[in-house]
Every structure is written in C-alpha cells, then in structure tokens.
Design an enzyme around this catalytic site. Sequence first.
Site, short mmCIF file in Angstrom:
data_model
loop_
_atom_site.label_atom_id
_atom_site.label_comp_id
_atom_site.label_asym_id
_atom_site.label_seq_id
_atom_site.Cartn_x
_atom_site.Cartn_y
_atom_site.Cartn_z
N LYS A 63 -4.45 1.72 -17.78
CA LYS A 63 -3.58 0.53 -17.66
C LYS A 63 -3.50 -0.19 -19.01
O LYS A 63 -4.30 0.08 -19.92
CB LYS A 63 -4.16 -0.40 -16.59
CG LYS A 63 -5.55 -0.93 -16.92
CD LYS A 63 -6.23 -1.56 -15.70
CE LYS A 63 -7.62 -2.07 -16.06
NZ LYS A 63 -8.38 -2.47 -14.85
N MET A 100 0.49 -16.53 -38.38
CA MET A 100 1.11 -15.60 -37.44
C MET A 100 1.13 -14.17 -38.00
O MET A 100 0.90 -13.22 -37.27
CB MET A 100 2.55 -16.06 -37.14
CG MET A 100 3.21 -15.30 -36.01
SD MET A 100 4.89 -15.85 -35.70
CE MET A 100 4.65 -17.45 -34.99
N TYR A 136 -2.77 -22.85 -44.10
CA TYR A 136 -2.36 -24.06 -43.38
C TYR A 136 -3.51 -25.03 -43.20
O TYR A 136 -4.63 -24.63 -42.87
CB TYR A 136 -1.85 -23.70 -41.99
CG TYR A 136 -0.49 -23.05 -41.97
CD1 TYR A 136 0.64 -23.71 -42.46
CD2 TYR A 136 -0.32 -21.78 -41.43
CE1 TYR A 136 1.89 -23.11 -42.42
CE2 TYR A 136 0.92 -21.18 -41.37
CZ TYR A 136 2.03 -21.85 -41.87
OH TYR A 136 3.25 -21.25 -41.82
N ARG A 191 -11.24 -10.79 -5.08
CA ARG A 191 -9.83 -10.73 -5.50
C ARG A 191 -9.08 -9.90 -4.46
O ARG A 191 -8.89 -10.35 -3.34
CB ARG A 191 -9.71 -10.09 -6.89
CG ARG A 191 -10.49 -10.81 -8.00
CD ARG A 191 -10.18 -10.24 -9.39
NE ARG A 191 -10.19 -8.76 -9.42
CZ ARG A 191 -10.17 -8.03 -10.52
NH1 ARG A 191 -10.13 -8.61 -11.71
NH2 ARG A 191 -10.18 -6.72 -10.46
C1 LIG Z 1 -9.60 -1.80 -14.90
C2 LIG Z 1 -10.30 -1.29 -13.70
C3 LIG Z 1 -11.34 -0.34 -13.80
C4 LIG Z 1 -11.89 0.12 -15.14
O1 LIG Z 1 -12.90 -0.75 -15.54
P1 LIG Z 1 -13.73 -0.50 -16.90
O2 LIG Z 1 -14.71 -1.61 -16.91
O3 LIG Z 1 -12.74 -0.62 -18.02
O4 LIG Z 1 -14.33 0.84 -16.82
C5 LIG Z 1 -11.88 0.16 -12.64
N1 LIG Z 1 -11.45 -0.27 -11.43
C6 LIG Z 1 -10.47 -1.18 -11.29
C7 LIG Z 1 -10.05 -1.62 -9.93
C8 LIG Z 1 -9.88 -1.74 -12.41
O5 LIG Z 1 -8.93 -2.65 -12.27
#
Ligand SMILES: *Cc1c(COP(=O)(O)O)cnc(C)c1O
Length: 373
Positions: free
Chosen positions: A36, A313, A264, A132
């Site tokens: 992701k 920036m 700055y 969550r």
């Molecule tokens: C992002 C995520 C992971 C991966 O976690 P890491 O700590 O990066 O290994 C695993 N499970 C879920 C549900 C996630 O959202």
Amino acid sequence: MSAERAVARIDLGAIRHNAGVMAAAAGGARLMAVVKAAGYGHGAAPAARAALAGGASFLGVATVTEAEELRGEGIDAPVLIMGPLTGGEWARAASAGAEVTAWTPEAVARAAAAGAGEPPGVHLKLDTGMGRLGARPEDVSALVDSAAAAGDRIRVAGLMTHFATSDDTTGENASFMSEQLLRFRSAVAGVRDRFPGALVHAANSAATLRQPSAAFDMVRCGISLYGCSPFGGDPAEHGLRPAMSWISYLASVKTLRSRESVGYGRVWRAARGTRVGLVPVGYADGYARCLSPAGAEVLTGGRRVPVVGTISMDQLTVDLGPEGAEAVGEEVVLIGARGDERITAEDVAAWRGTINYEVTCAVGPRIPRIHEG
Ligand SMILES: *Cc1c(COP(=O)(O)O)cnc(C)c1O
C-alpha cells in the site's frame, strides 16, 4: 554531478532479501507483501515483483485504486484490499479480481452482489483490540452467519485481525498483544471449520519477528520488506537491508562570515566563518521542516554534516564547517550509507519525532524512484 536534482534509489535485491527473511520468520506460513501507499514510498509494482520473487505469494493494499494499479502492471498474484470500500468500489474490486475485507453483514452482502462471474474472495475481519476496522466480539456470529448465508456467491478466503501493540515489547502493551492473540485464537476456533478454505492471518512485521506462534496461515508484512525495523531500531538486528536511499547534491556552496544567517526567519546564524551548502530538496519533497531544529544530519564528502537554517519548500542548507572542502556537485545522502557512515529512515524518524513508516511514505512524487537490482 547527478543527472537529477534528487532521486530515491530503490534496491530491489534488498526487498527480495527481506522477503526471504520474513518468509523464513513466518515458518511455513505464507507471506503477504504489503505494498500500500506506493509500497511505503518505494513504488508498488516494483516492490511487489521483488517481494514475490523473494518468497511472497500474496499482496496487500489499502485501496481499490492500488489494487487496480497492480493489475495494470500485469501483476496477477492474489491481492487483498484491507481498507474500507465505498459504493462503486466493490464492483471495481471484483473486476480487478481483488479480494476484499468485510466486517459487517452489509459488507458481506455488497461483496456478494458485486461478484462478476467468479465469487469474490472475502476476508472476515475481527476486532480483537485495535478498535478500528473489524467486528467486535459480540458481532462476530452475525458476521459469520451472513458469510455462510452468502453461500457460493462469495468465497470466504480469510479470517483476520490486526494487532495494536506488536511493535512495543514493554509493559502493558506487550501483554496486550498476547491478549489480542488469545481473543483471536478463541474466535477463530469456533469459525474455522465452517470455512475450510480460509487463511487465518494476524501478524504484521513486528508480530512476525517477535511471535512465531502468531503466524497462523499467513503473515502480512510491509515495513520489514523495505528493510526498516518495525521496532524503530537497527534493521540489521533482524537481518533486514534498507531498500531506499535518498540522494541529492550540493547545488551551491558559499562562505558566510560570523553572525551571518541562512534561510527564512534568520533562525540560524554562523557562529564563525563557515562554508554553507545548499541542497535542492525541501519539505515539499518530504524532508520535513521540523528536521533542522531537531539536529538532522546528511552525508556529504564522506562525513556527517548538520542541516542548518529553516528548511524551505524546495531547499535546505547544511553547515560544511570552516574547513569544508566540498564543492558544487558533491553528492549529498539524505538517507543511505557511504563508507562507514549511514543515515537510516529510523534516524530521520527519531529527529522528526515519528516512525520510519512515515519517513519513507513522505518522500514525495517530485522525487523519481530509480529501481535497481
Ligand atoms: C499496513 C498493514 C500491515 C503491514 O504492517 P507492517 O507493520 O508494515 O508490517 C499489516 N496488516 C494491515 C491490516 C495493515 O494495514
């Protein structure tokens, strides 16, 4: 001088190696490579291919667009979308052949309705303490019944949960992970027989490294694949090799007199005559503005030098010292190793008051990724 203003070099051999390390840590369980957020800033498709070559057999993303991007790159490994989906996204997930996560009977019904030909793979998510996504304990049986009632309109492909404290091995947080594991085990025990094809999975990188018994049928690893420690320490302790290095150059070098300022707000003034170098990377590239007062350093000319003055920036400045001999064009390493010196994502995270995850994700779209190896 580099042909580029700044680049992130991504060592795909390191990702393959790290996937092998995590696959070994998972024992016989499968490895899902979590790619992701553009592979935590490393590039989703190249990271996915490297992880698959290194031992992963499943991919994890947060959004339907991320799943579509992998398919668009010709990657046909199983993909699980772990985040929530809105209206039309269920059908998009189905047509991308992505598996989805559901934690309510409504979501199961949506997945079933979206199936285009093949029944979509659905992972039932249980909330064992993260608070969550996921069905709370009192809602699990309704979720499971809805999945069973969907019959062959869905394929229950997983039973999953997520740990809140797997990266923290101290005190109450250490025992909370065990508590979540107990809750998950007992919830799964009552359900597993109803869905014999489902993969049971819970562990992220930290849990995989720390608790082999949490591996179940599959582990979901992200940060470790990129060679960062999920515990924030030295990745080498776990045999992990950092995949990203972030490189720029000195675009200007000038001599300042004592008491002259840089940047700055004139927040930094030379305490003595000194050489100041300008690096054309700023907070818009993900080098956070808070890093300079926090004591951040970069590597140039084979040594560490401090970032001084307000980070802009598009630019930052470094104090090369009165004897600083580096000239325009000299390489600057924001993250990476040169000789015996190195600056890790963990170092940058510590200066910034955050975690390594945020550091690599923050490296912005203006920085080209160069995939090597
Ligand atoms: C992002 C995520 C992971 C991966 O976690 P890491 O700590 O990066 O290994 C695993 N499970 C879920 C549900 C996630 O959202």
